[in-house]
Design an enzyme around this catalytic site. Sequence first.
Site, PDB file in Angstrom:
ATOM      1  N   GLU A 126       1.082  -1.080   0.180  1.00 37.16           N
ATOM      2  CA  GLU A 126       0.156   0.149  -0.155  1.00 37.16           C
ATOM      3  C   GLU A 126       0.913   1.233  -0.049  1.00 37.16           C
ATOM      4  O   GLU A 126       0.588   2.281  -0.612  1.00 37.16           O
ATOM      5  CB  GLU A 126      -0.955  -0.113   1.211  1.00 37.16           C
ATOM      6  CG  GLU A 126      -2.047  -1.095   1.216  1.00 37.16           C
ATOM      7  CD  GLU A 126      -2.909  -1.097   2.137  1.00 37.16           C
ATOM      8  OE1 GLU A 126      -4.211  -0.124   1.927  1.00 37.16           O
ATOM      9  OE2 GLU A 126      -2.890  -1.663   3.149  1.00 37.16           O
ATOM     10  N   GLU A 146      -4.279  -9.789   2.350  1.00 36.53           N
ATOM     11  CA  GLU A 146      -5.011  -9.568   3.555  1.00 36.53           C
ATOM     12  C   GLU A 146      -6.185 -10.432   3.480  1.00 36.53           C
ATOM     13  O   GLU A 146      -6.408 -10.914   4.426  1.00 36.53           O
ATOM     14  CB  GLU A 146      -5.421  -7.895   3.230  1.00 36.53           C
ATOM     15  CG  GLU A 146      -4.373  -7.028   4.044  1.00 36.53           C
ATOM     16  CD  GLU A 146      -3.615  -6.472   2.815  1.00 36.53           C
ATOM     17  OE1 GLU A 146      -2.937  -5.455   3.289  1.00 36.53           O
ATOM     18  OE2 GLU A 146      -3.563  -7.059   1.970  1.00 36.53           O
TER      19      GLU A 146
END
Length: 277
Positions: A126, A146
């Site tokens: 990210e 995730e």
Amino acid sequence: MSRLQPPHHSTEVKVSFPEEHILLLALNRPKFLNAMTPQMSEDLKNLLDWFEDEASLWVVIVTGEGRVFCAGADLKAWNNDQQSGNSKEQESIVANVHGFGSLSRRSSNKPIIAAVRGGAYGGGMEILLNCDLVVAAEDAKFALPEVKRGVVAIQGGIPRLEHITGHQLASEMLLLGKTVDSTDARNRFGFVNFIVPPSQVIATAISTAQQIISNSPDAVQSTKLGLLLAQKHNVSEAVLTHAWSAHSKQVYKGDNIKEGLKAFTEKRAPIWINPKL
């Protein structure tokens, strides 16, 4: 550059100035694959806030010590929070306006370069998705895994990846938790700019930063603002907001535009000065 005094920080982030106008920040928990801690995040916030305000620093490079750029969140600590019932993820996400590591949602008008060795996973991925340029090692790996752990890439990764790759390719990484290599990251997904041998990653990032600082810092920072505005507005709104911004005023009323045009007519390299915003 030794005259610069960065804010106090722990050993979890290394700070150096490889060339004039360039700041190099290295995540420094190599034994833990540079997994993010509250201390590291606080260090990064303070250092990057300082970078934003320091006129003599024009570009920042972010990298990781050891064999991985950043493995994301410290899942063991996260597990402890979850099992104890003390977890407050939603509140934390909202409160941390700059996102994971104070980088994944940071809107900086100065260029940010990611120098990736080993790989970037979860929050580390990210972070790099919000960087302007990405230099990656030939053997680097990238993933947003995730969903495999029951969590979500909610710190900015989802909209940034969708914006960069389009819906289907973003879904391929996000919904499958798929790992991709450097070649796919550049050729299919489009979030890596340069692929080099691992030993050349930092040198290439510095060389790229030097190419940026050979340009007018006023023009670079105004252009970066234009890129950010393009993510938020339609063309007309982006142009008008950009035109009336403080950065545009600095470009057109400042000294560097005069120097750039004069240097062109005199057939010489321009000598830029620090922005005065």
